[in-house]
Enzyme design. Sequence first.
Site, PDB file in Angstrom:
ATOM      1  N   MET A 157      59.763  75.966  46.265  1.00  0.00           N
ATOM      2  CA  MET A 157      59.033  74.708  46.272  1.00  0.00           C
ATOM      3  C   MET A 157      58.600  74.452  44.829  1.00  0.00           C
ATOM      4  O   MET A 157      57.836  75.241  44.264  1.00  0.00           O
ATOM      5  CB  MET A 157      57.827  74.818  47.206  1.00  0.00           C
ATOM      6  CG  MET A 157      56.907  73.630  47.220  1.00  0.00           C
ATOM      7  SD  MET A 157      55.682  73.733  48.564  1.00  0.00           S
ATOM      8  CE  MET A 157      54.847  75.270  48.182  1.00  0.00           C
ATOM      9  N   ARG A 313      50.252  76.628  53.675  1.00  0.00           N
ATOM     10  CA  ARG A 313      48.815  76.903  53.621  1.00  0.00           C
ATOM     11  C   ARG A 313      48.373  77.814  54.760  1.00  0.00           C
ATOM     12  O   ARG A 313      47.530  78.693  54.575  1.00  0.00           O
ATOM     13  CB  ARG A 313      48.034  75.577  53.621  1.00  0.00           C
ATOM     14  CG  ARG A 313      48.117  74.886  52.277  1.00  0.00           C
ATOM     15  CD  ARG A 313      47.567  73.487  52.263  1.00  0.00           C
ATOM     16  NE  ARG A 313      47.587  72.976  50.885  1.00  0.00           N
ATOM     17  CZ  ARG A 313      47.348  71.730  50.545  1.00  0.00           C
ATOM     18  NH1 ARG A 313      47.069  70.833  51.481  1.00  0.00           N
ATOM     19  NH2 ARG A 313      47.388  71.364  49.277  1.00  0.00           N
ATOM     20  N   HIS A 457      46.876  79.508  44.821  1.00  0.00           N
ATOM     21  CA  HIS A 457      48.154  78.843  45.095  1.00  0.00           C
ATOM     22  C   HIS A 457      48.190  78.151  46.452  1.00  0.00           C
ATOM     23  O   HIS A 457      47.386  78.407  47.324  1.00  0.00           O
ATOM     24  CB  HIS A 457      49.343  79.791  44.885  1.00  0.00           C
ATOM     25  CG  HIS A 457      49.490  80.907  45.860  1.00  0.00           C
ATOM     26  ND1 HIS A 457      50.528  81.787  45.820  1.00  0.00           N
ATOM     27  CD2 HIS A 457      48.740  81.284  46.904  1.00  0.00           C
ATOM     28  CE1 HIS A 457      50.428  82.656  46.782  1.00  0.00           C
ATOM     29  NE2 HIS A 457      49.361  82.373  47.460  1.00  0.00           N
ATOM     30  N   GLU A 458      49.128  77.211  46.551  1.00  0.00           N
ATOM     31  CA  GLU A 458      49.253  76.272  47.670  1.00  0.00           C
ATOM     32  C   GLU A 458      47.996  75.419  47.829  1.00  0.00           C
ATOM     33  O   GLU A 458      47.625  75.031  48.935  1.00  0.00           O
ATOM     34  CB  GLU A 458      49.576  77.001  48.986  1.00  0.00           C
ATOM     35  CG  GLU A 458      50.693  77.999  48.907  1.00  0.00           C
ATOM     36  CD  GLU A 458      51.980  77.437  48.307  1.00  0.00           C
ATOM     37  OE1 GLU A 458      52.158  76.220  48.302  1.00  0.00           O
ATOM     38  OE2 GLU A 458      52.804  78.230  47.826  1.00  0.00           O
ATOM     39  N   GLY A 459      47.350  75.098  46.724  1.00  0.00           N
ATOM     40  CA  GLY A 459      46.171  74.244  46.748  1.00  0.00           C
ATOM     41  C   GLY A 459      44.919  75.058  46.547  1.00  0.00           C
ATOM     42  O   GLY A 459      44.524  75.850  47.400  1.00  0.00           O
TER      43      GLY A 459
END
Length: 610
Positions: A157, A313, A457-459
Amino acid sequence: MSLRNTLDFLLYDWLQVQQLSERSRYADHGRETFDAVLDTCERIAADKFAPFNRLVDTQEPHFDGEKVVLPQATYDARQAYADSGMLSAAQDYALGGMQLPFVVESAANTFFAKASISIGSNMLTTGNANLLMAHGTPLQQQVFAHNEFNGRFTGTMCLSEPQAGSSLSDVATRAVPDGADFEADPLGARYRLRGNKMWISSGDHELSENIVHLVLAKVPDASGKLVPGVKGISLFIVPKKLVDSQGQLTGERNDVALAGLNHKLGWRGTTNTLLNFGEGQYPVRGSAGAIGYLVGQVGDGLRCMFHMMNEARIAIGMAATMLGQAGYEASLEYAKNRPQGRPLGAGGKDAAAPQVAIFGHADVRRMLLAQKTYCEGALALNLLAARLVDEQHTGGEGSAAEAKLLLEVLTPIAKSWPSEWCLEANSLAIQIHGGYGYTRDFPVEQYWRDNRLNMIHEGTHGIQANDLLGRKVRMQDGAGLKLLTQRIEATAAQAQQQPELAGLAQQLQAAWQVVLSTTEQAWQWGDANRTLANAVPYMQGFGHVVLAWIWLDVASAVVASSGAALDAKAQGRLACAQFFFRYELPKIGAWLQVVQTGDTTCVDLIDEGF
């Protein structure tokens, strides 16, 4: 208590996942097949992953001038995972999948995350393929997604850029049509991409035949300029090696180049990369730029990508949970076997008495119970999120819509709460080991290092908090929040009928009312900047009440399934619920107070004051 025992209780006694077998998609399955999958994954994780967790931490990936080199153990573990069929576990039989419920797949994957998160980070490949199954063309699905599910290809991604970080509106990677006949390619509208992507996990390696990059890039407007903001952001399949319409490698290398490996605090066994797209290191087909195939429509990239982001997430929340669990199990074993100190008697300590294991010391027991509470609560939360995914896809029209809405509200918590509090569990595991915990002689320091990434990571935490307070609790006029309120009230009502839990039910109801009133007060200023300045404390308070709800619901299932006689496992779970309500839930007052008052201490300080 073993992870497997906890999974069995949460899956079968709490979530009743065996009932999913009544649905046509899962009709071939029952507890017997679910258990067989768990057994297989537990065995592979123990044989191929856990013994090499320290190895992949110390023998980091390196570039030899031609390729990225990883330890042989990483290749062997990935192959064993691919051979198990877990990459396509939830997919249709027609794709070689098992049509497993997502909640069972998630539970089975916990064993790999606990054994070695660096080796076991397969989530991006599965998430990448699932995105293409939702938004790609039939041929894109066949060529790319199907080959990710069968293990031939892996996936990434590619969102972040060196100059932009998490600010997707500042994405500068460009995608322009590849010639006059760019729409004639059977794999999709063909574009040429130029730009740089940073922090790309598994961005380059030799573990698979090919790497399928999903890349966010902006398509210029008619004047050739990139429009500021997120308008024009589109999603592209950019394979490392070009393929034909049958999914076979053509022998051509796409213009995707490894610019460097990032050397991380944790997750050291997973390659983390800076990638250059279209800078001419690997010229392809006589033109500049990396070849990419459009997914969906121009300008639809963020909507498509967030299909993968939300799944990632939940996976990050589970990864954080399992790192916390690994630390808990290690510190529990250490505490039971480490003699130190003597118990206090009526007359004080008897220096002549034999030493006792530190497991007997009150503060060590406090730290162990805190870890157990954080980790098992986080596991329950993430299994619930996974169960909602199944409901969203296979439930009736009404229940599917409710599941989707509830999952929207819970996703920021499912990612953020475990990444904060299971990291705290890892810190407590080090504390229990004392000075030894700070050395590489014991594994708990690695678990902490690995887990520290999960708040980022991932927000990041801040992104999750802004999403929760700024969007999720307000979407559809607060419909998701109202639905969560109904679920919490239902749990409290059930617990009120169980004498040993009635007091906890009242505490939960009172705490949730504070969250609801705080949510209203947070927006009274008419100033989003002031409101969101305290979004993280809001999320912390909100998350703690959600976990109180989870623990009360689990405790209610414990009481209902145990009857009058509570075995040791049941007593342990009830103790976790009591610990959370007595030690943790009171913390929400401090967090939510600054939200209620719209405190601006942090933003008011002049720059020079820092």
